[in-house]
Design an enzyme around this catalytic site. Structure first.
Site, mmCIF file in Angstrom:
data_model
loop_
_atom_site.group_PDB
_atom_site.id
_atom_site.type_symbol
_atom_site.label_atom_id
_atom_site.label_comp_id
_atom_site.label_asym_id
_atom_site.label_seq_id
_atom_site.Cartn_x
_atom_site.Cartn_y
_atom_site.Cartn_z
ATOM 1 N N ARG A 1 0.857 -1.192 0.000
ATOM 2 C CA ARG A 1 0.000 0.000 0.000
ATOM 3 C C ARG A 1 0.876 1.218 0.000
ATOM 4 O O ARG A 1 1.706 1.372 0.907
ATOM 5 C CB ARG A 1 -0.838 0.035 1.282
ATOM 6 C CG ARG A 1 -1.950 -0.906 1.307
ATOM 7 C CD ARG A 1 -3.012 -0.487 2.276
ATOM 8 N NE ARG A 1 -2.562 -0.386 3.665
ATOM 9 C CZ ARG A 1 -3.345 -0.024 4.652
ATOM 10 N NH1 ARG A 1 -4.588 0.297 4.426
ATOM 11 N NH2 ARG A 1 -2.894 0.028 5.881
ATOM 12 N N THR B 1 -1.133 7.389 -0.720
ATOM 13 C CA THR B 1 -2.399 7.291 -1.462
ATOM 14 C C THR B 1 -3.247 6.109 -0.990
ATOM 15 O O THR B 1 -4.429 6.031 -1.316
ATOM 16 C CB THR B 1 -2.115 7.079 -2.966
ATOM 17 O OG1 THR B 1 -1.425 5.832 -3.104
ATOM 18 C CG2 THR B 1 -1.271 8.197 -3.543
ATOM 19 N N ASP C 1 -1.055 -3.563 12.813
ATOM 20 C CA ASP C 1 -0.479 -3.968 11.530
ATOM 21 C C ASP C 1 -0.188 -5.470 11.570
ATOM 22 O O ASP C 1 0.691 -5.924 12.304
ATOM 23 C CB ASP C 1 0.811 -3.180 11.261
ATOM 24 C CG ASP C 1 1.323 -3.428 9.848
ATOM 25 O OD1 ASP C 1 1.380 -2.473 9.073
ATOM 26 O OD2 ASP C 1 1.647 -4.603 9.526
ATOM 27 N N ASP D 1 3.452 -6.611 10.719
ATOM 28 C CA ASP D 1 4.393 -6.296 11.798
ATOM 29 C C ASP D 1 4.205 -7.228 12.989
ATOM 30 O O ASP D 1 5.162 -7.649 13.626
ATOM 31 C CB ASP D 1 4.211 -4.837 12.254
ATOM 32 C CG ASP D 1 4.906 -3.863 11.318
ATOM 33 O OD1 ASP D 1 5.780 -4.301 10.532
ATOM 34 O OD2 ASP D 1 4.567 -2.665 11.361
HETATM 35 N N1 URA Z 1 -3.480 -3.769 7.310
HETATM 36 C C1 URA Z 1 -3.161 -4.093 8.583
HETATM 37 O O1 URA Z 1 -2.187 -4.800 8.818
HETATM 38 N N2 URA Z 1 -3.943 -3.635 9.583
HETATM 39 C C2 URA Z 1 -5.023 -2.876 9.355
HETATM 40 O O2 URA Z 1 -5.704 -2.502 10.318
HETATM 41 C C3 URA Z 1 -5.335 -2.546 8.030
HETATM 42 C C4 URA Z 1 -4.552 -3.004 7.027
#
Ligand code: URA
Length: 215
Positions: A110, A114, A206, A209
C-alpha cells in the site's frame, strides 16, 4: 459454523474457538510468538469453512474388514494465493490442513500516502483455468490490495475465487463486493470502521508487523 450477515457475499466465521483466538490476537500484549501461533491455529479453523464446498471424488479402498467406496478431495485443484507479506501468516495454517494445495504469491504494497495498491511480484501455478483459488490476506481494510490481486487473477480465468481474511470492516466489504461481486468473503470478524490511515478499528494493528515482529 458461519453466521448469516446482511451481505450474502460475506461468511462470518462465528465459531467460539475462532472468536476466542481472535480476541487473544487483538490484545496488544500478545507476543509475536503467540500472535503467529494463534494465526496459524485460526487459519486451520477458517480453512474448514472455506473448503466446505470443495469437490470430492469417490475412490475404492480396503479397510481391514472390507472394500468400501469413500470420498477424497483433490487438493491439487486448489490454489492458495497469498498477498505478501501478511498473507503468508494465513497460508501456513491452511496448507497444514490441505497440504496438496498449490500456492501462488502476489506482492502488493500500500502506498502510504495514497493507500493505493502497487504490485511488485506475481507468481502463479500453471493451468489456473482448471483451479479454484482462495486468496488469503489477514486484513481486508480499504480493499485496494484485494481488488488489485483479484483483477490480476481473473485474467488467468480460474474456476472460482474466494477471499479469506481474519478481519474486515464495512468499507473493505463494500469496496471488494462492488469491484468483484462474484467473490465471496470469509472472515472471522467485521469491525467498526477504517481510520484515515487505512487501519481497521478496533482491529489488531499492523498484521504483518505483528506476525514478523517488525514494529
Ligand atoms: N493492514 C493491517 O495490517 N492492519 C489494518 O488494520 C489494516 C490493514
Amino acid at each position: 459454523m458461519t453466521k448469516p450477515v446482511p451481505n450474502a457475499n460475506v461468511h462470518l466465521i462465528s465459531h467460539p474457538l475462532v472468536q476466542h483466538k481472535l480476541t487473544l490476537m487483538r490484545d496488544k500484549e500478545s507476543s509475536t510468538n503467540s500472535f503467529r501461533r494463534l494465526l496459524n491455529e485460526l487459519s486451520m479453523l477458517m480453512a474448514y469453512e472455506v473448503t466446505r464446498d470443495m469437490a470430492t471424488q469417490d475412490v475404492q479402498i480396503e479397510t481391514p474388514l472390507e472394500t468400501m467406496t469413500a470420498q477424497v478431495i483433490d487438493g491439487k485443484k486448489l490454489v492458495l494465493v497469498s498477498i505478501l507479506r501478511a498473507g503468508n501468516g494465513i497460508l501456513d495454517g491452511v496448507l497444514s490442513v490441505v497440504p496438496g494445495a498449490r500456492v501462488g504469491h502476489i506482492g502488493i504494497y500500500r502506498d502510504p500516502k495514497t493507500l493505493k495498491a502497487v504490485e511488485y511480484y506475481f507468481k502463479m501455478p500453471r493451468d489456473m483455468h482448471e483451479r479454484d483459488v482462495v486468496v488469503v490476506d489477514p486484513m481486508l481494510a480499504t480493499g485496494n490490495s484485494a481488488i488489485a490481486a483479484i483483477d490480476r487473477l481473473k485474467v488467468l480465468r480460474p474456476k472460482s475465487i474466494k477471499f479469506l481474511c481474519l478481519l474486515t470492516c464495512p468499507e473493505g466489504i463494500a469496496a471488494l463486493t462492488q469491484a468483484h461481486p462474484d467473490v465471496p468473503i470469509y472472515t472471522a470478524a467485521i469491525d467498526r470502521e477504517l481510520n484515515d490511515h487505512g487501519y481497521i478499528l478496533p482491529g489488531l494493528g499492523d498484521a504483518g508487523d505483528r506476525i514478523y515482529g517488525t514494529q
